[in-house]
Design a protein around this motif. Structure first.
Motif, PDB file in Angstrom:
ATOM      1  N   GLN A 249      15.475  19.975  50.891  1.00 25.50           N
ATOM      2  CA  GLN A 249      16.320  18.818  51.221  1.00 25.50           C
ATOM      3  C   GLN A 249      16.318  17.787  50.095  1.00 25.50           C
ATOM      4  OE1 GLN A 249      13.918  18.629  55.116  1.00 25.50           O
ATOM      5  NE2 GLN A 249      15.683  17.304  55.514  1.00 25.50           N
ATOM      6  N   ILE A 250      15.524  18.057  49.058  1.00 25.37           N
ATOM      7  CA  ILE A 250      15.322  17.058  48.008  1.00 25.37           C
ATOM      8  C   ILE A 250      15.938  17.546  46.696  1.00 25.37           C
ATOM      9  CG2 ILE A 250      13.567  15.787  46.688  1.00 25.37           C
ATOM     10  CD1 ILE A 250      11.677  16.279  49.133  1.00 25.37           C
ATOM     11  N   PHE A 251      16.779  16.730  46.088  1.00 23.86           N
ATOM     12  CA  PHE A 251      17.429  17.099  44.830  1.00 23.86           C
ATOM     13  C   PHE A 251      17.084  16.075  43.749  1.00 23.86           C
ATOM     14  CE2 PHE A 251      19.632  19.115  48.225  1.00 23.86           C
ATOM     15  CZ  PHE A 251      19.942  20.373  47.735  1.00 23.86           C
ATOM     16  N   LEU A 252      16.815  16.607  42.555  1.00 25.05           N
ATOM     17  CA  LEU A 252      16.432  15.749  41.437  1.00 25.05           C
ATOM     18  C   LEU A 252      17.396  15.981  40.279  1.00 25.05           C
ATOM     19  CD1 LEU A 252      12.653  16.780  41.150  1.00 25.05           C
ATOM     20  CD2 LEU A 252      13.633  15.081  42.689  1.00 25.05           C
ATOM     21  N   SER A 253      17.568  14.977  39.451  1.00 22.96           N
ATOM     22  CA  SER A 253      18.335  15.163  38.220  1.00 22.96           C
ATOM     23  C   SER A 253      17.376  14.995  37.052  1.00 22.96           C
ATOM     24  CB  SER A 253      19.461  14.124  38.127  1.00 22.96           C
ATOM     25  OG  SER A 253      20.180  14.327  36.918  1.00 22.96           O
ATOM     26  N   LEU A 254      17.275  16.043  36.230  1.00 17.55           N
ATOM     27  CA  LEU A 254      16.302  16.033  35.142  1.00 17.55           C
ATOM     28  C   LEU A 254      16.951  15.696  33.811  1.00 17.55           C
ATOM     29  CD1 LEU A 254      14.134  19.166  35.947  1.00 17.55           C
ATOM     30  CD2 LEU A 254      13.779  16.796  36.600  1.00 17.55           C
ATOM     31  N   GLU A 255      16.109  15.206  32.926  1.00 19.43           N
ATOM     32  CA  GLU A 255      16.598  14.866  31.600  1.00 19.43           C
ATOM     33  C   GLU A 255      15.840  15.686  30.562  1.00 19.43           C
ATOM     34  OE1 GLU A 255      15.892  10.844  30.472  1.00 19.43           O
ATOM     35  OE2 GLU A 255      17.349  10.938  28.852  1.00 19.43           O
ATOM     36  N   ARG A 256      16.577  16.336  29.687  1.00 13.10           N
ATOM     37  CA  ARG A 256      15.971  17.044  28.573  1.00 13.10           C
ATOM     38  C   ARG A 256      16.844  16.816  27.344  1.00 13.10           C
ATOM     39  NH1 ARG A 256      12.200  17.012  31.218  1.00 13.10           N
ATOM     40  NH2 ARG A 256      10.644  18.587  31.668  1.00 13.10           N
ATOM     41  N   ASN A 257      16.429  17.388  26.211  1.00  9.42           N
ATOM     42  CA  ASN A 257      17.196  17.221  24.980  1.00  9.42           C
ATOM     43  C   ASN A 257      18.426  18.120  25.029  1.00  9.42           C
ATOM     44  OD1 ASN A 257      18.220  17.148  22.423  1.00  9.42           O
ATOM     45  ND2 ASN A 257      16.320  17.678  21.385  1.00  9.42           N
ATOM     46  N   MET A 258      19.550  17.554  25.438  1.00 11.58           N
ATOM     47  CA  MET A 258      20.765  18.353  25.527  1.00 11.58           C
ATOM     48  C   MET A 258      21.606  18.107  24.282  1.00 11.58           C
ATOM     49  SD  MET A 258      21.439  18.320  29.578  1.00 11.58           S
ATOM     50  CE  MET A 258      21.158  16.630  30.001  1.00 11.58           C
ATOM     51  N   THR A 259      21.729  19.121  23.467  1.00  9.52           N
ATOM     52  CA  THR A 259      22.432  18.970  22.195  1.00  9.52           C
ATOM     53  C   THR A 259      23.804  19.632  22.246  1.00  9.52           C
ATOM     54  OG1 THR A 259      20.335  18.897  21.005  1.00  9.52           O
ATOM     55  CG2 THR A 259      22.293  19.410  19.712  1.00  9.52           C
ATOM     56  N   CYS A 260      23.849  20.882  22.726  1.00 11.56           N
ATOM     57  CA  CYS A 260      25.141  21.577  22.751  1.00 11.56           C
ATOM     58  C   CYS A 260      25.814  21.420  24.106  1.00 11.56           C
ATOM     59  CB  CYS A 260      24.964  23.053  22.406  1.00 11.56           C
ATOM     60  SG  CYS A 260      24.261  24.034  23.749  1.00 11.56           S
ATOM     61  N   ALA A 261      25.023  21.224  25.153  1.00 12.24           N
ATOM     62  CA  ALA A 261      25.493  21.033  26.534  1.00 12.24           C
ATOM     63  C   ALA A 261      26.025  22.302  27.172  1.00 12.24           C
ATOM     64  CB  ALA A 261      26.555  19.926  26.620  1.00 12.24           C
ATOM     65  N   VAL A 262      26.011  23.422  26.445  1.00 10.65           N
ATOM     66  CA  VAL A 262      26.596  24.652  27.000  1.00 10.65           C
ATOM     67  C   VAL A 262      25.616  25.828  26.999  1.00 10.65           C
ATOM     68  CG1 VAL A 262      28.982  24.019  26.498  1.00 10.65           C
ATOM     69  CG2 VAL A 262      27.645  25.192  24.740  1.00 10.65           C
ATOM     70  N   GLY A 263      24.341  25.533  26.886  1.00 10.34           N
ATOM     71  CA  GLY A 263      23.331  26.590  26.999  1.00 10.34           C
ATOM     72  C   GLY A 263      23.178  27.460  25.766  1.00 10.34           C
ATOM     73  N   LEU A 264      23.638  26.987  24.616  1.00  8.61           N
ATOM     74  CA  LEU A 264      23.556  27.825  23.422  1.00  8.61           C
ATOM     75  C   LEU A 264      22.567  27.325  22.373  1.00  8.61           C
ATOM     76  CD1 LEU A 264      27.365  28.632  22.877  1.00  8.61           C
ATOM     77  CD2 LEU A 264      25.623  30.062  23.945  1.00  8.61           C
ATOM     78  N   CYS A 265      22.098  26.077  22.485  1.00 11.14           N
ATOM     79  CA  CYS A 265      21.246  25.558  21.404  1.00 11.14           C
ATOM     80  C   CYS A 265      19.761  25.650  21.716  1.00 11.14           C
ATOM     81  CB  CYS A 265      21.625  24.121  21.054  1.00 11.14           C
ATOM     82  SG  CYS A 265      20.968  22.882  22.188  1.00 11.14           S
ATOM     83  N   GLY A 266      19.404  25.864  22.979  1.00 12.39           N
ATOM     84  CA  GLY A 266      18.012  26.122  23.324  1.00 12.39           C
ATOM     85  C   GLY A 266      17.130  24.907  23.514  1.00 12.39           C
TER      86      GLY A 266
END
Lengths: 296, 378, 155
Positions: A249-266
């Motif tokens: 029932q619990i949802f979180l929004s996480l923050e990480r280093n998002m550079t490409c935003a499309v799952g390609l930069c790792g």
């Protein structure tokens, strides 16, 4: 022989001339700043519209865009506007680095690049029929604001609606006009708390987790949407479970280093996830094993 | 699909057939004391008679006592450098008439023929395809380059001391994904190649090479050579259930131990044929009216890899090695339905301190089901 | 008007306490009411009482020279406050001020101490409740200490 197994489905000559235009999401579009409002000492809210009156950006609450400032760089910023009004993009930016500083220094009429929207959404529709508990800390109010827009626009579909919001000091509170507006409604409960305050503050002082015990919700069936610093979210998740809520029932929004935003930069990985495309919104059971592992 | 046999002398006509269809032929060649991948003008550029000695933290080229052309293991270069190059311009932007004009960095890919692709590296290409082509977003540059290549694979008859493809199920024999796959048969006065076509194109190339039908004996000789190679792998990795095992032991003391040795130099990620992390770099004009965005190889061993405002999520070397290894051997399965490791052994050879991924995995595995006494001994 | 023991039974702090004990300690309590802005106790004063808030909001404050009175924490309906009465030297460490009209049950510290000393079972039950409340308060304060919303600028 149907096709070459090396993936050469087209003759090499055709491949040479194949259109190289990246699909939507990889190349920014030009947006103009139509409004810039100072929220706090270091945080500003920008409103953006497509320069060419181009297609509006439809988004789901919880998603983010990549904002680009010419010559400075690009950063992921959650979308804070009303999903029912996609003609204008609303982003609240806190000045913490070179790019966010440049974004906060933009003026009306300036132009930025926008890619998006990206990432998973808060399951706001799935929460229909139940109580909605939104818990935000600091700048974490920005990614949950679209939830409140959506839920209050369809108020009858939901049970009780409660916002618990913690900030550092009263001067750090964002969206004070919204808070006053929501608080004035008879069908929504808004509780605000700060970490420290002087005598002029008549509200709560203490962490947002301390508000959970008294939040007027039916814990057995409510949905909680939580966003803020990771430490705060961990404490809030504990408090919610003490209240009797299940992890799902619990949802979180996480923050990480998002550079490409499309799952390609790792860069944005957390265990098996790319936070940019599998997140940023996760239900607690999916990320729980990794949240308490140091430096994951 | 045809399977034929041609003599050592048939390599040159094969290269010539490729030269007719491709802009470049890329293959192994000796340079700077290593067998690297580079442009090949003729069969004379191939490393005939050369081999390599590979051990943890050690790589030396040397001479074979025969003239085998492909008698060596995977070198420092992986094919990713041609398909996902280390430095790529992804867009150009200029301020123009009140807007930002973004132009994608155009990729007019050279048509490359890859010659001498090892089965482990073929498996790596399949993995990169999953990363770049099979997710919700396709990398257009990779796609264009990938579509323009041809592949002559060479099965591996000379595995090195750090190889473990047999235990990863990726070699020493190429399964699929090639236009042509060769097995070098050398010895007893014989120097021939058994050639299996994997595509109509590959068959066409084979047609330009003087060859004969492969006999049952030829096939048996190739099978024997590969079987022997499988038995000569310097290492093995027990991948069974490894992903869950790693996730269950994220706080294992073995990570401290490897962190004490790891220099976080990132060599392993550079030589790895599947590591794909990239960072971006903005290069702007002096006047600030235009800029370019470049994508460059990055490594999860750099501190900046995990930057978020306010700090670095993986500040310690321990956490960075753990990230690399758990991504490779655990996360990859969840993300791409395959291990990220093909058993090429490059990361072991090129680690300056000889950290061995198979050994590190064994340590973690040792934590489970092994009596403590045994754990201490190993 | 409800008797003190009934009020206590409704208060979360005393939840589940044996009715006999409730009655017993209710004898140490009295109903109190504080107008908004009024100090309930001041730093350094003798700590004679312990309060169970029934209604309202109380701010725990400290006076910081140059900065003025600073609120450290607010407490609401269902909370209790004041533990300086348990241990010597029985002096308040912070100021407590009613932010809103606040109704509470105030307990006489000497009376409570005497009862707890006299009945170890009651003392243990009572102190367990206190320890849990103090631990919870401490966790919250630790989190507050982290200043998680603060800006850390590194590059």
């Amino acid at each position: 022989m149907a096709e070459a197994p090396t993936g050469v489905q087209t003759p090499a000559s055709a491949a040479r001339h194949a259109a190289q235009r990246p699909p939507a999401g990889l190349l920014p579009a030009s947006f103009r700043v139509t409004s810039r409002r100072r929220e706090t000492r270091d945080t500003f809210t920008l409103e953006l519209v497509p320069v060419d009156g181009g297609p509006e950006i439809r988004f789901e609450p919880g998603q983010f865009n990549m904002l680009y400032v010419l010559g400075v760089g690009e950063v992921p910023i959650s979308i804070s506007g009303d999903p029912g009004r996609p003609s204008t993009l609303v982003h609240t930016v806190r000045s913490v680095g070179a790019v966010t500083r440049a974004l906060c220094a933009l003026r009306k009429g300036d132009v930025v690049g926008v890619r998006g929207p990206f990432g998973s959404a808060w399951p706001v529709d799935a929460a229909a029929g139940h109580d909605v508990l939104v818990v935000a800390g600091g700048i974490g109010i920005a990614p949950v604001r679209p939830i409140l827009h959506r839920v209050l626009a369809q108020r009858a579909r939901y049970g009780r609606v409660v916002l618990l919001y913690g900030a550092r000091t009263p001067a750090d509170l964002l969206y004070t006009r919204d808070l006053e507006h929501w608080r004035s409604r008879l069908d929504a409960e808004v509780q605000v708390t700060v970490d420290s305050a002087d005598r002029t503050w008549r509200g709560n002082v203490g962490t947002v987790a301390t508000l959970i015990g008294r939040a007027p919700i039916d814990a057995e069936q409510a949905t909680a949407f939580v966003c803020g610093p990771e430490v705060m979210m961990r404490f809030v998740a504990i408090a919610l479970q003490q209240r009797g809520m299940a992890g799902r029932q619990i949802f979180l929004s996480l923050e990480r280093n998002m550079t490409c935003a499309v799952g390609l930069c790792g860069h944005c990985q957390l265990g098996p996830y790319f936070v940019c495309k599998d997140g940023p919104v996760f239900d607690l059971p999916r990320v729980r094993p990794f949240l308490t592992v140091r430096e994951m | 699909m045809k399977t034929r046999v041609f003599q050592r002398e048939g390599l040159q006509p094969l290269l010539e057939a490729l030269a007719e269809q491709f802009d470049r032929i890329i293959g192994p060649t000796v340079r700077d004391g290593a067998i690297v991948l580079d442009e090949i003008a003729s069969d004379a550029d191939l490393p005939a008679g050369w081999t390599d000695d590979q051990q943890p933290g050690r790589y030396r080229v040397g001479w074979r006592d025969d003239e085998a052309v492909f008698g060596f293991a995977a070198g420092p270069h992986a094919w990713k450098r041609f398909l996902a190059p280390p430095d790529v311009r992804i867009w150009t932007v200029r301020r123009d008439a009140g807007r930002l004009q973004f132009e994608p960095g155009r990729t007019v890919p050279r048509r490359d023929a890859f010659v001498g692709v090892r089965p482990c590296d073929l498996a790596a290409l399949d993995i990169l395809d999953r990363v770049y082509l099979q997710g919700p977003y396709v990398d257009p540059g990779y796609q264009a380059r990938r579509q323009a290549i041809g592949i002559v694979a060479v099965n591996c008859t000379a595995p090195g001391g750090t190889c473990f493809c047999a235990s990863m199920g990726t070699g020493p024999r190429a399964g699929a994904g090639f236009d042509l796959a060769l097995t070098e048969l050398v010895g007893d006065g014989r120097h021939e190649f058994l050639a299996e076509a994997g595509s109509a194109r590959g068959e066409g190339w084979l047609d330009k090479v003087p060859s004969r039908e492969a006999s049952a004996d030829d096939r048996a000789a190739a099978a024997r050579a590969l079987e022997e190679a499988a038995g000569r792998m310097g290492r093995r990795l027990d991948a069974e259930g490894l992903g869950d095992l790693l996730y269950d032991h994220l706080d294992h003391e073995a990570w401290d131990d490897v962190a004490a040795r790891c220099l976080t130099c990132g060599n392993c990620t550079l030589v790895c044929p599947t590591c794909f992390c990239t960072l971006v770099e903005d290069r702007s004009s002096l006047g600030g009216e235009s800029a370019e965005r470049w994508k460059r190889w990055d490594s999860c061993f750099s501190r900046e890899h995990s930057y978020i405002h306010g700090g670095y999520l993986r500040a310690s070397g321990r956490s960075r090695y753990r990230q690399w290894m758990t991504h490779k051997l655990a996360g990859w399965h969840d993300q791409f339905g395959t291990s990220g490791c093909v058993g090429c052994g490059r990361c072991i050879t090129w680690c300056p301190v000889g950290i061995d991924i198979t050994e590190e995995a064994r340590r973690i595995r040792g934590a489970e089901g092994t009596p403590a006494a045994e754990r201490i001994r190993s | 008007m409800k008797t003190i023991d009934v009020l206590l039974a409704e208060h979360p702090f005393f939840q589940g306490m044996a009715p006999g004990y409730l009655e017993f300690i209710a004898g140490c309590g009295r109903n109190v009411q504080f107008e908004p802005g009024r100090y309930i106790h001041r730093e350094g004063q003798e700590a004679n009482e312990f309060y169970a808030i029934r209604h309202g909001k109380v701010a725990l404050e400290i006076f910081v020279p140059g900065r003025g009175p600073t609120t450290l924490q607010t407490l609401d309906e269902g909370d209790v406050f004041g533990w300086s009465w348990i241990f010597p030297p029985y002096k308040w460490v912070f100021d407590a001020r009613a932010v809103e009209l606040t109704r509470a049950v105030a307990f006489d510290g000497v009376c409570l101490r005497t009862k707890c000393e006299g009945d170890a079972q009651l003392g243990y039950d009572f102190m367990k409740r206190f320890a849990q409340m103090v631990a919870k308060r401490l966790d919250a304060v630790r989190l507050q200490l982290l200043d998680v919303y603060g800006t850390v600028e590194r590059r």
